[in-house]
Write an enzyme that holds these catalytic residues in place. Structure first.
Site, PDB file in Angstrom:
ATOM      1  N   LYS A  97      -3.432  -2.728   7.913  1.00 43.75           N
ATOM      2  CA  LYS A  97      -3.525  -4.183   8.022  1.00 43.75           C
ATOM      3  C   LYS A  97      -2.566  -4.848   7.039  1.00 43.75           C
ATOM      4  O   LYS A  97      -2.130  -4.239   6.073  1.00 43.75           O
ATOM      5  CB  LYS A  97      -4.982  -4.579   7.742  1.00 43.75           C
TER       6      LYS A  97
ATOM      7  N   TYR B  48       0.606   0.586  14.794  1.00 43.50           N
ATOM      8  CA  TYR B  48      -0.381   0.305  13.756  1.00 43.50           C
ATOM      9  C   TYR B  48      -0.100   1.118  12.499  1.00 43.50           C
ATOM     10  O   TYR B  48      -0.058   2.348  12.552  1.00 43.50           O
ATOM     11  CB  TYR B  48      -1.804   0.599  14.252  1.00 43.50           C
TER      12      TYR B  48
ATOM     13  N   ARG C 183     -10.063   0.201  10.359  1.00 43.45           N
ATOM     14  CA  ARG C 183      -8.924   0.406  11.263  1.00 43.45           C
ATOM     15  C   ARG C 183      -8.268  -0.902  11.684  1.00 43.45           C
ATOM     16  O   ARG C 183      -7.656  -0.978  12.751  1.00 43.45           O
ATOM     17  CB  ARG C 183      -9.357   1.222  12.497  1.00 43.45           C
TER      18      ARG C 183
ATOM     19  N   LYS D 200      -7.987  -5.282   3.467  1.00 44.21           N
ATOM     20  CA  LYS D 200      -8.620  -5.053   4.773  1.00 44.21           C
ATOM     21  C   LYS D 200      -8.715  -6.334   5.590  1.00 44.21           C
ATOM     22  O   LYS D 200      -9.681  -6.579   6.291  1.00 44.21           O
ATOM     23  CB  LYS D 200     -10.009  -4.410   4.602  1.00 44.21           C
TER      24      LYS D 200
ATOM     25  N   ASP E  47       0.882  -1.156   0.000  1.00 44.08           N
ATOM     26  CA  ASP E  47       0.000   0.000   0.000  1.00 44.08           C
ATOM     27  C   ASP E  47       0.922   1.209   0.000  1.00 44.08           C
ATOM     28  O   ASP E  47       1.633   1.452   0.971  1.00 44.08           O
ATOM     29  CB  ASP E  47      -0.858  -0.059   1.265  1.00 44.08           C
TER      30      ASP E  47
ATOM     31  N   HIS F  30      -8.462   4.970   2.365  1.00 40.50           N
ATOM     32  CA  HIS F  30      -7.862   3.647   2.136  1.00 40.50           C
ATOM     33  C   HIS F  30      -8.647   2.823   1.113  1.00 40.50           C
ATOM     34  O   HIS F  30      -8.618   1.599   1.141  1.00 40.50           O
ATOM     35  CB  HIS F  30      -7.802   2.860   3.445  1.00 40.50           C
TER      36      HIS F  30
HETATM   37  P1  13P Z   1      -5.104  -0.685   4.878  1.00 40.17           P
HETATM   38  O1  13P Z   1      -4.184  -1.671   5.573  1.00 40.17           O
HETATM   39  O2  13P Z   1      -5.791  -1.301   3.713  1.00 40.17           O
HETATM   40  O3  13P Z   1      -4.380   0.588   4.557  1.00 40.17           O
HETATM   41  O4  13P Z   1      -6.274  -0.358   5.889  1.00 40.17           O
HETATM   42  C1  13P Z   1      -6.047   0.518   6.932  1.00 40.17           C
HETATM   43  C2  13P Z   1      -7.244   0.908   7.710  1.00 40.17           C
HETATM   44  O5  13P Z   1      -7.086   1.253   8.869  1.00 40.17           O
HETATM   45  C3  13P Z   1      -8.573   0.905   7.081  1.00 40.17           C
HETATM   46  O6  13P Z   1      -9.592   1.408   7.916  1.00 40.17           O
HETATM   47 MG    MG Z   2      -4.118   2.034   3.286  1.00 48.03          MG
HETATM   48 MG    MG Z   3      -4.869  -2.251   2.123  1.00 44.62          MG
HETATM   49 MG    MG Z   4      -2.636  -2.632   4.617  1.00 44.26          MG
END
Ligand code: 13P
Ligand code: MG
Ligand code: MG
Ligand code: MG
Ligand code: 13P
Length: 370
Positions: free
Chosen positions: A236, A233, A270, A132, A11, A18
């Site tokens: 994901k 964090y 998140r 996600k 990413d 996102h």
């Molecule tokens: P990503 O890992 O896809 O960037 O998702 C992050 C996130 O917190 C979505 O709410």
């Molecule tokens: Mg992202």
């Molecule tokens: Mg992602």
């Molecule tokens: Mg990610």
């Protein structure tokens, strides 16, 4: 004739938020990989995306863990990040957790699934990409495909499949691995991989009785955990997997069958919620509702002398409409519970999110009980 396939993803910025990848990032990545193909480093490539994750699918003759291939991927992500920063995309460079490349892209943020194998007379390959969610989300479908005869008819009616497969499972928290043979070790396998945040299927191998080379995997899953690298964090660990099919392996339809059920995975908003995994077409590979629901795409190929013949957008099909509809019903049902478990993840998993920062603020307000 041995071929290596590397699926490396990161990413490097989303639009908006996102949700998805800007086309300019894909154009830049295609440019970088075209140049590498021109130079003869790559046999072939495809640039794809799911949600906000940029996906580089590459074939080559360099084997796995090749410094040249990893460097190419890293530099491609860096070039795309530069554009993401110019466009002020959200989380530009999000998954690039290191400043300088030093030989191997592992542990630097991107997710990696790569395998080297002898190209068969007919070489069917599916690249699965999820957004996600996390690597353990592949446990359920890979188990179903390679160990469950209620999913895979071939496990009981194909003499090449009847002996089963070997599963390489990683304990990603303690960095240990175990090999389990199925069907003999079936219950042991399930006792581990049901705990999908800790035990993750890394590879699946043919058994001794198979005519396929024993050291060449049928499956490989990316197992990188961003929190363990960044120690905070940073989104994901949206995973990818390569699955080979047909001729001594499960059929294509057996490989896709587990996704007819939108099983629950952790991630979503998140990275902090359980939600249904929705199989979608490339066109619908963007995350919107509550930053989701978590989605998976499947790119199908035949490989010919290292070239990718495809992709076929395998979930762009009414056969998966009911799975999608159920996913939406489950999404409604779970969303009603808002911050309550089991929609929200349990405390052990919330440690890898931004919640600890909130709990820290409360520390001084707690009073000891008698
Ligand atoms: P990503 O890992 O896809 O960037 O998702 C992050 C996130 O917190 C979505 O709410
Ligand atoms: Mg992202
Ligand atoms: Mg992602
Ligand atoms: Mg990610
Ligand atoms: P076809 O006859 O369409 O090739 O189907 C073969 C098969 O075994 C499908 O699972």
């Amino acid at each position: 004739e041995k071929v290596s396939v590397s699926l490396i993803k990161a990413d490097v910025g989303g639009i908006p938020g996102h949700s998805t990848v800007h086309p300019k990032l894909k154009e830049k990545a295609s440019e970088c990989l075209a140049e590498a193909k021109e130079k003869g480093l790559l046999v072939d490539y495809r640039v794809l995306h799911v949600g906000d994750d940029l996906q580089l699918l590459m074939s080559h003759r360099k084997g796995i863990d090749s410094e040249e291939i990893h460097k190419l991927a890293w530099e491609t992500f860096e070039a795309a990040t530069k554009i993401a920063k110019e466009l002020k995309l959200h989380g530009a460079g999000q998954d690039l957790l290191s400043d300088a490349f030093s030989g191997n892209i592992k542990g630097m943020g991107p997710g990696i699934a790569e395998m080297e194998f002898t190209e068969r007379g007919s070489e069917t390959l599916v690249a699965f990409m999820m957004d996600k969610t996390e690597p353990g989300s592949f446990n359920f479908p890979i188990y179903k495909i390679f160990a469950d005869p209620f999913n895979t008819a071939g496990l009981i009616i194909d003499p090449l499949l009847i002996d089963g497969f070997i599963f390489e499972v990683w304990n990603i928290k303690e960095r240990k691995r175990i090999f389990l043979k199925c069907p003999e070790d079936l219950y042991l396998l399930l006792s581990l991989i049901g705990a999908k945040s800790k035990y993750v299927i890394k590879r699946v191998f043919p058994k001794d009785s198979s005519p396929l080379p024993k050291d060449e995997p049928a499956v490989v899953v990316s197992t990188e955990k961003l929190f363990f690298i960044a120690e905070k964090y940073v989104g994901k660990d949206d995973p990818v997997a390569l699955v080979r099919a047909q001729s001594g392996l499960p059929a294509l339809g057996e490989v896709l069958e587990p996704f007819s059920v939108p099983y629950l995975v952790s991630g979503w908003m998140r990275g902090s919620h359980n939600g249904p995994l929705m199989p979608v077409s490339f066109k619908d590979a963007q995350c919107t509702r509550f930053d989701g629901p978590p989605r998976v795409i499947a790119a199908g190929f035949q490989i010919s002398h290292g070239n990718f013949i495809g992709p076929i957008d395998l979930f762009d099909d009414p056969a998966f409409d009911l799975s999608r509809k159920k996913a939406l019903e489950l999404a409604d049902y779970l969303r009603v519970q808002g911050p309550f478990e089991p929609h929200r993840l349990p405390p052990e998993e919330m440690e890898y999110t931004t919640l600890p920062g909130v709990l820290k603020k409360l520390e001084t307000r707690f009073e000891e009980l008698e």
